[in-house]
Design an enzyme around this catalytic site. Structure first.
Site, PDB file in Angstrom:
ATOM      1  N   GLY A   1       0.831  -1.195   0.000  1.00 34.66           N
ATOM      2  CA  GLY A   1       0.000   0.000   0.000  1.00 34.66           C
ATOM      3  C   GLY A   1       0.867   1.246   0.000  1.00 34.66           C
TER       4      GLY A   1
ATOM      5  N   ILE B   1      -1.418  -4.345   5.100  1.00 31.23           N
ATOM      6  CA  ILE B   1      -0.879  -3.947   3.799  1.00 31.23           C
ATOM      7  C   ILE B   1       0.504  -4.557   3.582  1.00 31.23           C
ATOM      8  CG2 ILE B   1      -2.275  -1.863   3.813  1.00 31.23           C
ATOM      9  CD1 ILE B   1       0.234  -0.243   4.423  1.00 31.23           C
ATOM     10  N   GLY B   2       0.742  -5.638   4.317  1.00 32.33           N
ATOM     11  CA  GLY B   2       2.046  -6.291   4.243  1.00 32.33           C
ATOM     12  C   GLY B   2       2.864  -6.031   5.487  1.00 32.33           C
TER      13      GLY B   2
ATOM     14  N   THR C   1       8.203  -9.203  12.417  1.00 32.81           N
ATOM     15  CA  THR C   1       7.581  -8.302  11.443  1.00 32.81           C
ATOM     16  C   THR C   1       8.020  -6.858  11.685  1.00 32.81           C
ATOM     17  OG1 THR C   1       5.569  -8.252  12.791  1.00 32.81           O
ATOM     18  CG2 THR C   1       5.584  -9.754  10.923  1.00 32.81           C
TER      19      THR C   1
ATOM     20  N   GLY D   1       4.429   2.135  17.014  1.00 32.32           N
ATOM     21  CA  GLY D   1       4.188   2.035  15.562  1.00 32.32           C
ATOM     22  C   GLY D   1       5.484   2.195  14.800  1.00 32.32           C
TER      23      GLY D   1
ATOM     24  N   GLU E   1       6.466   3.764   9.541  1.00 32.72           N
ATOM     25  CA  GLU E   1       7.095   4.869   8.812  1.00 32.72           C
ATOM     26  C   GLU E   1       8.542   5.132   9.195  1.00 32.72           C
ATOM     27  OE1 GLU E   1       3.126   6.824   7.385  1.00 32.72           O
ATOM     28  OE2 GLU E   1       3.543   5.572   9.105  1.00 32.72           O
TER      29      GLU E   1
END
Lengths: 741, 330
Positions: free
Chosen positions: A242, A468-469, A637, A705, A708
């Site tokens: 994405g 989104i992966g 991940t 998170g 990014e």
């Protein structure tokens, strides 16, 4: 019973097998009897009007059902607000096939629907279009004058300033100023945008759509076509990348739904790779950074100004210039952010939007200053370290950036760096080392989730979020399993379906924090019910206990640390005479607590490059990325996320640019042979460090998170290393070999 | 992609006749380029004649040297022991191109027929003389990073994208073709052509002529020690050359008996200039001598804006490639 402690332990992706075996299906892979195929006709020109469009040859081809153009397509909604989505900037919305006007190159101007893809594609080539073309303007640098972005309902907050930067800059002992630029870039996920709209027997629509938010696509479709939510279910279980491109519904969704309704047939529309260059992208941005400092490197003034492109019809904004004033201690900061309207489509958030752009320029400027004052670039950063967010005077909820610098430097061997550029060489290769900082937000959004525990000990958890992966399936499965003390294989996590509780758009690095917190809360609600039943079991060892005194491990609820005290979940539910327990919760961020703090992730990126002295070819030999991102839920991940970010950072620094021919106003390298993204051969050693960072402010999980932060800072670190290797400063991305000749 | 008919050729002569009689028919072998071009609506053949069943796959020794069957794949050729041992320059050049998957499909004969990668040739929304003769060249005043600097014309500045062909030019290969008028042999230098005012023609073959094999001359084995294929591009793999250099030296001590230099990514055909190579004959392998060769090869070079850097890059690449060849760095 298998281990039931999962958070912080490496595990394989729970959806890995489905993905590598092809069992995982994507939007363009869902089939239904009688499916028809739409092929989009794209405009050859960037600006002007369609004067004539002749579809007669296409319509006469056997198998062609209809050719929709602005001349015959319906206009289901009039007002712009009907076309709004959760990520749309202020402005008029683009409405496909509404008029003869062309506003950007490759604008969709028609849809051929046929009973096979091949016929639809061929028929599209037979549609004759005549235009009255006008001269487009697509060059941001031609007249680099912009206007201020509109504020208000869009959520755009103009950047703040503090002190008097102009005066401080003028009086500073050391002054530095430079201009930086980067070309537009496209997301280029592997999977093309696609929508398969299935018209069910009762007339309801089942829509498989490539999107980072099924709820967003559903709102868009129901608003435009006047449908109820029951009439348009949107599903997207998997996504082939994405990177932000799926934050807004793309035009194939509109076209597929429109055609399905008009023809009363199921329709699939898949865009081509070329058409993937016809919508949102990272905007070209021109920046000026001015730094004033004392001789010993203390920042006295920061001025950071940016000019970004946007379309003629929407005002796309991103946070480009705020970062420096948060990263560094400086009393005088002046920021400016401007837009210029061009004849292109509206830009769209792309991994670390704004930050990756602004920090690429600013962290280069800091490096340039370090040579001017003769201080090691890492030391200069530490000298000007910000202990709080100086715009708001708020402390950081946590900020282990110092640990990132220290651990990254140690792992990299930064202490051995010679100060002078061009001082390391191996044959014809010049070697250089560079460092840069990264910063992103740690946000939490409102999110809902549902948990259903059945008496056989199986747990099904759902939320409408996307994977989104990034590893959403895996992280959510881990959080759910840990909360109820179950093995991973007892838990199924469902996502990407509007029949599930609503989650926010999958973006902004907030999914683990937001959806994860909701999953935890829903599972805790189930746990409380189990606990109540467990207390009521005959001779329950938990009868006098409170919920705070127990834990869920290995399929049991027990007094904390006391393995002899447990009641199994199954036993408790049988005693409670229930077949399942289901709880749905909506989790809100604790605003009162959070707003007292600045909440951010940080990183330090160290890079070694080799540059061929004569030929300019660059190889990034080593990267160490040290991340402060709060608690790491799923180490495997999480590491993959950072690796992917670093790879993209290398790609951005050295290769990626969407090249416009300004005469045609058209992106010319619209394929993966000529739009270069990094390939395996470009990628060498990448080392990821997660530093310890405890944070009970950001959300109940303590996770910040990581989607990014991995890309931020990489481009600057590479550019800085290239300078250290060669003594040449390149202020325009990508740094291709011709810029070093 | 338009609808087209497809036939599988069972003999060279009939296949040749079929295409020579039908202007809208084309050959297909590995299909790694033409199928893409058909999907982009750039090539619109009404008939495809599939050559892949013809018995032209063998790589065999002849009295002239080594013969590559036109249908031998790029991968088979690059890893063939005889090629690796006697013509390693060719092996290296092939492996610098495309990807493993593409090399498994692409044939040696087909490689000669690759079409340019000029952005405008691929985009039917823009004028291109090579695609639509007479429509104009968008690249000359547009984005031309991949375009040529040598032998260009006012109607076209496209380059030939092959790596393999650059090595074949340096090795002075010959190409055996069969047409309706029989067989003939074409010198590699005469196979491709400059755009002139007919940029739609990439080569000098007559309609219907089929490449049956490529001969690598026996005397090319002299270059098996001191050679290099240097490819400069925008990423480390899977990108077309900005500039590539096939350099081969026949050395006697540090004296050059013979030199070959061919350039890729700079012209409508692999660029060779025998007079430039002759500058090295009997000379010492020095940087100054290599610079003279580079200057001679780039004589008359003309840039068009975004590709002007290639002139200097090509000069430096030639010097580097020859230096590497002397040192036995491949």
């Amino acid at each position: 019973m298998a281990a039931t402690t999962h958070i912080g332990r490496s595990t394989r992706r729970v959806d890995g097998r489905a993905k590598v075996t092809g069992e995982a299906k994507y939007a363009a892979e869902f089939n239904t009897p009688g499916l028809t195929y739409g092929y989009v006709i794209s405009s050859d020109i960037a600006k002007g009007k369609i004067t004539k469009i002749d579809a007669s040859d296409a319509l006469s081809l056997p198998g062609v059902l209809q050719v929709f153009t602005h001349e015959n397509a319906p206009r289901p909604a009039y007002f712009d607000r009907k076309f709004k989505d959760d990520d749309s900037p202020v402005g008029e919305k683009f409405k496909p096939l509404y008029s003869a006007e062309i506003q950007f190159s490759m604008q969709p101007i028609g849809l051929v629907v046929a009973d096979s893809f091949e016929v639809a594609r061929y028929a599209a080539s037979l549609v004759k279009v005549e235009y009255k073309a006008e001269t487009p303007e697509t060059n941001l640098r031609k007249k680099p004058k912009g206007h201020k972005a509109p504020t208000g309902k869009t959520g755009f907050t103009p950047p703040k300033s503090r002190g008097n930067a102009a005066k401080a800059y003028k009086n500073a002992e050391v002054q530095f100023e430079a201009e930086y630029y980067h070309m537009p870039e496209h997301h280029n996920p592997m999977e093309m945008f696609a929508s398969t709209v299935i018209v069910e027997e009762d007339g309801k629509l089942k829509i498989y759509d490539k999107t980072q938010g099924v709820a967003n696509s559903q709102t868009y479709v129901t608003n435009i076509f006047g449908l109820s939510k029951e009439e348009a279910r949107v599903i997207n279980p998997y996504m082939g990348g994405g990177f932000g491109s799926g934050l807004r519904p793309q035009y194939q969704l509109y076209l597929a739904v429109m055609a399905a309704r008009e023809l009363n047939r199921s329709v699939r529309v898949v865009l081509t790779r070329e058409q993937m260059f016809s919508f949102g992208h990272r905007p070209a941005t021109l920046q000026t950074v001015s730094l004033g400092a004392t001789k010993d490197g203390l920042l006295q003034a920061i001025k950071h100004e940016a000019l970004g492109e946007t379309s003629r019809f929407e005002e796309y904004t991103e946070v480009v210039v705020n970062w420096a004033g948060m990263l560094y201690h400086c009393d005088n900061v002046e920021l400016g952010y401007y837009l210029r309207n061009l004849d292109t489509y509206t830009p769209l958030d792309m991994r670390a939007p704004g930050s990756v752009t602004g920090i690429a320029a600013f962290e280069t400027a800091i490096d340039e200053l370090s040579y001017k004052v003769g201080i090691d670039p890492l030391e200069l950063r530490l000298k000007n370290y910000a202990e709080k967010n100086e715009f708001e005077g708020k402390p950081f909820s946590s900020k282990e950036l110092r640990a990132c610098y220290a651990q990254g430097a140690a792992r990299f061997g930064w202490a051995k760096r010679p100060a002078q550029p061009r001082s390391m060489r191996e044959g014809t290769k010049l070697i250089g080392w560079g460092v840069a900082t990264g910063m992103w937000d740690a946000q939490q959004q409102k999110s809902a989730a549902k948990a259903n525990l059945s008496v056989d000990g199986k747990l099904v958890v759902g939320s409408s979020t996307a994977d989104i992966g990034t590893g959403t399936y895996t992280a959510m499965t881990m959080i759910a399993a840990e909360t109820l003390g179950l093995p991973l294989d007892a838990v199924t996590f469902k996502l990407g379906d509007t029949t599930l509780p609503v989650a926010p758009l999958e973006g902004g690095s907030w999914t683990v924090a937001s959806v994860g917190s909701a999953v935890k809360e829903a599972c805790e609600a189930v746990a409380k019910k189990v606990f109540k039943m467990a207390k009521d079991v005959k001779d329950s060892p938990l009868s006098g206990a409170s919920f705070d005194e127990v834990e869920f491990v290995e399929g049991k609820v027990q007094l904390k640390g006391d393995y002899s005290s447990g009641v199994s979940i199954v036993e408790a539910m049988r005693a409670g005479e229930v077949n399942f327990i289901e709880e749905e919760t909506t989790t809100m961020p604790n605003m009162l607590k959070q707003m007292q703090y600045a909440r951010n992730t940080h990183s330090a990126v160290f890079v070694e490059v080799e540059v061929d002295e004569d030929l300019g070819q660059i190889c990034v030999r080593r990267v160490v990325s040290a991340i402060a991102g709060g608690r790491v839920i799923s180490p495997k991940t999480a590491r993959s996320q950072i690796l992917g970010g670093v790879v993209w950072g290398i790609s951005m620094a050295l290769e990626e640019e969407s090249v416009l021919d300004h005469h045609f106003g058209r992106f010319m390298n619209h394929n993966l042979a000529e739009y270069h993204v990094a390939v395996n051969a470009d990628i060498h050693d990448i080392d990821v460090i997660f530093v310890e960072e405890h944070d009970d402010i950001v959300n109940p999980l303590g996770a910040k998170g990581l989607g990014e932060i991995g890309i931020v800072g990489v481009a600057a670190a590479i550019g800085n290393a290239v300078y250290h290797a060669t003594g040449k400063r390149v202020r325009e991305l990508p740094i291709t070999l011709d810029k070093l000749l | 992609m338009n609808s087209f008919s497809y036939t599988r050729a069972d003999a060279v002569e009939t296949a040749s006749r079929e295409v020579s009689n039908n202007q809208t028919a084309q050959f297909v072998a590995g299909g790694t380029n033409i199928l893409d071009l058909m999907k982009y609506n750039v090539e619109r053949p009404t008939r495809l004649v599939d050559l892949t069943r013809l018995p032209l796959k063998e790589i065999e020794d002849t009295d002239k040297g080594l013969r590559l069957g036109a249908l031998a794949t790029n991968a088979t050729t690059a890893y063939d022991e005889r090629v690796e041992e006697r013509y390693p320059l060719l092996s290296k050049a092939i492996l610098a191109g495309a990807s493993a998957q593409l090399r498994n499909m692409a044939t040696d004969g087909g490689n000669l027929f690759q079409r340019t990668r000029c952005y405008y040739f691929y985009d039917t929304a823009t004028p291109c003389n090579k695609r639509e003769p007479g429509s104009g060249c968008s690249a000359i005043n547009g984005y031309n990073r991949v375009c040529g600097i040598l032998g260009t014309s006012e109607s076209c500045i496209a380059t030939h994208p092959s790596d393999m062909c650059v090595a074949l030019a340096a090795l002075k290969a010959t190409v055996n073709v069969t047409g309706t008028e029989g067989e003939r042999t074409v010198e590699f230098a005469d196979f491709h052509r400059l755009p002139g005012n007919e940029p739609e023609r990439d080569n000098n073959l007559k309609p219907g002529e089929i490449v049956t094999s490529i001969d690598l001359p026996a005397d090319g084995e002299r270059f098996a020690k001191n050679f290099t294929y240097l490819k400069l591009r925008d990423r480390a793999s899977y990108a077309f050359a900005l500039v590539s250099v096939a350099a081969a030296l026949d050395l006697d001590g540090d004296t050059i008996k013979e030199a070959r230099v061919a350039l890729g990514g700079v012209a409508h055909k692999p660029w060779r200039k025998p007079e430039a190579e002759d500058l090295l004959k009997g000379q010492k392998a020095t940087k100054e001598n290599f610079e003279r060769v580079a200057a001679s090869l780039l004589e008359g070079a003309k840039g068009f804006g975004s590709n002007t850097f290639k002139i200097e890059l090509a000069k430096r690449a030639i010097v580097r490639a020859l230096t590497m060849a002397v040192n036995g760095q491949h």
